[in-house]
Design an enzyme around this catalytic site. Structure first.
Site, PDB file in Angstrom:
ATOM      1  N   LYS A  90      46.261  36.357  59.930  1.00  8.48           N
ATOM      2  CA  LYS A  90      45.991  37.243  58.789  1.00  8.48           C
ATOM      3  C   LYS A  90      47.233  38.075  58.437  1.00  8.48           C
ATOM      4  O   LYS A  90      48.164  38.166  59.236  1.00  8.48           O
ATOM      5  CB  LYS A  90      44.817  38.165  59.142  1.00  8.48           C
ATOM      6  CG  LYS A  90      43.484  37.435  59.358  1.00  8.48           C
ATOM      7  CD  LYS A  90      42.371  38.445  59.607  1.00  8.48           C
ATOM      8  CE  LYS A  90      41.017  37.764  59.728  1.00  8.48           C
ATOM      9  NZ  LYS A  90      39.910  38.764  59.787  1.00  8.48           N
ATOM     10  N   TYR A 147      34.524  33.853  52.808  1.00 12.35           N
ATOM     11  CA  TYR A 147      33.738  34.977  53.319  1.00 12.35           C
ATOM     12  C   TYR A 147      32.448  35.157  52.520  1.00 12.35           C
ATOM     13  O   TYR A 147      32.001  36.296  52.304  1.00 12.35           O
ATOM     14  CB  TYR A 147      34.580  36.258  53.304  1.00 12.35           C
ATOM     15  CG  TYR A 147      35.644  36.315  54.385  1.00 12.35           C
ATOM     16  CD1 TYR A 147      35.346  35.990  55.715  1.00 12.35           C
ATOM     17  CD2 TYR A 147      36.945  36.725  54.095  1.00 12.35           C
ATOM     18  CE1 TYR A 147      36.313  36.048  56.708  1.00 12.35           C
ATOM     19  CE2 TYR A 147      37.919  36.791  55.094  1.00 12.35           C
ATOM     20  CZ  TYR A 147      37.590  36.449  56.404  1.00 12.35           C
ATOM     21  OH  TYR A 147      38.539  36.519  57.399  1.00 12.35           O
ATOM     22  N   ASN A 158      42.196  42.553  62.013  1.00 10.89           N
ATOM     23  CA  ASN A 158      41.995  42.040  63.373  1.00 10.89           C
ATOM     24  C   ASN A 158      42.764  40.750  63.648  1.00 10.89           C
ATOM     25  O   ASN A 158      42.318  39.892  64.398  1.00 10.89           O
ATOM     26  CB  ASN A 158      40.490  41.906  63.670  1.00 10.89           C
ATOM     27  CG  ASN A 158      39.794  41.008  62.683  1.00 10.89           C
ATOM     28  OD1 ASN A 158      40.441  40.417  61.805  1.00 10.89           O
ATOM     29  ND2 ASN A 158      38.493  40.876  62.807  1.00 10.89           N
ATOM     30  N   HIS A 199      41.710  34.924  62.010  1.00 12.64           N
ATOM     31  CA  HIS A 199      40.403  34.322  61.774  1.00 12.64           C
ATOM     32  C   HIS A 199      40.300  33.091  62.660  1.00 12.64           C
ATOM     33  O   HIS A 199      41.277  32.369  62.830  1.00 12.64           O
ATOM     34  CB  HIS A 199      40.260  33.891  60.307  1.00 12.64           C
ATOM     35  CG  HIS A 199      39.097  32.952  60.102  1.00 12.64           C
ATOM     36  ND1 HIS A 199      37.804  33.405  59.978  1.00 12.64           N
ATOM     37  CD2 HIS A 199      39.035  31.595  60.063  1.00 12.64           C
ATOM     38  CE1 HIS A 199      36.992  32.355  59.842  1.00 12.64           C
ATOM     39  NE2 HIS A 199      37.706  31.246  59.896  1.00 12.64           N
ATOM     40  N   GLU A 235      35.922  24.573  56.757  1.00 11.99           N
ATOM     41  CA  GLU A 235      37.067  25.477  56.562  1.00 11.99           C
ATOM     42  C   GLU A 235      38.392  24.725  56.571  1.00 11.99           C
ATOM     43  O   GLU A 235      39.302  25.052  55.802  1.00 11.99           O
ATOM     44  CB  GLU A 235      37.039  26.588  57.631  1.00 11.99           C
ATOM     45  CG  GLU A 235      35.861  27.526  57.438  1.00 11.99           C
ATOM     46  CD  GLU A 235      35.738  28.608  58.512  1.00 11.99           C
ATOM     47  OE1 GLU A 235      36.555  28.618  59.464  1.00 11.99           O
ATOM     48  OE2 GLU A 235      34.829  29.447  58.380  1.00 11.99           O
TER      49      GLU A 235
HETATM   50  N1  UDP Z   1      35.029  42.723  58.664  1.00  5.75           N
HETATM   51  C1  UDP Z   1      35.198  44.046  58.269  1.00  5.75           C
HETATM   52  N2  UDP Z   1      34.213  44.959  58.582  1.00  5.75           N
HETATM   53  C2  UDP Z   1      33.079  44.595  59.238  1.00  5.75           C
HETATM   54  C3  UDP Z   1      32.905  43.244  59.631  1.00  5.75           C
HETATM   55  C4  UDP Z   1      33.904  42.334  59.329  1.00  5.75           C
HETATM   56  O1  UDP Z   1      36.200  44.391  57.664  1.00  5.75           O
HETATM   57  O2  UDP Z   1      32.225  45.464  59.506  1.00  5.75           O
HETATM   58  C5  UDP Z   1      36.088  41.743  58.359  1.00  5.75           C
HETATM   59  C6  UDP Z   1      36.955  41.423  59.580  1.00  5.75           C
HETATM   60  O3  UDP Z   1      38.296  41.250  59.150  1.00  5.75           O
HETATM   61  C7  UDP Z   1      36.351  40.101  60.053  1.00  5.75           C
HETATM   62  C8  UDP Z   1      35.978  39.448  58.733  1.00  5.75           C
HETATM   63  O4  UDP Z   1      35.502  40.532  57.921  1.00  5.75           O
HETATM   64  O5  UDP Z   1      37.257  39.323  60.806  1.00  5.75           O
HETATM   65  C9  UDP Z   1      34.927  38.377  58.847  1.00  5.75           C
HETATM   66  O6  UDP Z   1      33.795  38.915  59.462  1.00  5.75           O
HETATM   67  P1  UDP Z   1      32.956  38.081  60.532  1.00  5.75           P
HETATM   68  O7  UDP Z   1      31.678  38.814  60.762  1.00  5.75           O
HETATM   69  O8  UDP Z   1      32.876  36.657  60.114  1.00  5.75           O
HETATM   70  O9  UDP Z   1      33.844  38.257  61.875  1.00  5.75           O
HETATM   71  P2  UDP Z   1      34.789  37.250  62.668  1.00  5.75           P
HETATM   72  O10 UDP Z   1      34.141  35.887  62.625  1.00  5.75           O
HETATM   73  O11 UDP Z   1      36.141  37.264  61.984  1.00  5.75           O
HETATM   74  O12 UDP Z   1      34.867  37.809  64.057  1.00  5.75           O
HETATM   75 MG    MG Z   2      33.439  34.835  60.979  1.00 10.29          MG
END
Ligand code: UDP
Ligand code: MG
Length: 151
Positions: free
Chosen positions: A9, A49, A112, A115, A126
């Site tokens: 990212k 997303y 974070n 991805h 994806e």
């Molecule tokens: N995200 C965020 N706030 C939240 C949850 C998710 O900004 O409360 C962002 C974060 O960058 C995350 C992405 O949205 O990696 C996708 O969310 P997901 O729940 O799919 O988490 P991941 O699979 O990346 O752990």
């Molecule tokens: Mg995810």
């Protein structure tokens, strides 16, 4: 063999951790089968997303993912989806364990670092979303990575 998608990212690019993160996957024995830098735009992010478009943080997530180019990586290995998710760990970097990518490189829930696809089915969708035909490669795996019955 499974394949999965990793995105380095903008937080990883800005903080210059791309090399170290790619190196972790290589050391683990995961095979890089495709890699490129690209600028993401709203359309592809709304698809990627889709499960989050109605969440209050979605506009901020969009801005974050479009802030800089990203590096997309296709990764292959036995149980690669699970292995890469374990190496990634919790969405909130503050809750991710030391030794994991989010645990070692970040402090944020949104910024974070990477991805990683969350299931075999989503990984295939994806990979098609981010790589065109001919951008993912097949080449021999090094010896002593798997036993004959595993590979
Ligand atoms: N995200 C965020 N706030 C939240 C949850 C998710 O900004 O409360 C962002 C974060 O960058 C995350 C992405 O949205 O990696 C996708 O969310 P997901 O729940 O799919 O988490 P991941 O699979 O990346 O752990
Ligand atoms: Mg995810």
């Amino acid at each position: 063999m499974e394949r999965t998608l990793v995105i380095l990212k903008p937080s990883a690019i800005a903080r210059e951790h791309a090399g170290e993160i790619i190196s972790r996957f290589e050391k683990k024995g995961l095979k890089i089968i495709g890699i490129k830098m690209m600028q993401l735009h709203e359309d592809i992010l709304r698809e990627h997303y889709a499960h989050l478009v109605d969440r209050p943080f979605f506009p901020s997530l969009l801005n974050s993912m479009m802030a800089l180019p990203v590096i997309v990586i296709g990764i292959e290995g036995v149980e690669a989806v699970t292995v890469v998710r374990q190496m990634t760990d919790a969405t909130n970097s503050r809750k991710a364990l030391p030794g994991t990518i989010r645990g070692d490189f970040g402090m944020s829930g949104q910024e974070n670092i990477i991805h990683a696809s969350d299931s075999v089915e989503n990984a295939e969708i994806e990979l098609k979303r981010f790589f065109a035909d001919g951008e993912l490669f097949d080449y021999p795996t090094k010896k002593f990575l798997y036993s004959p019955d595993e590979a």
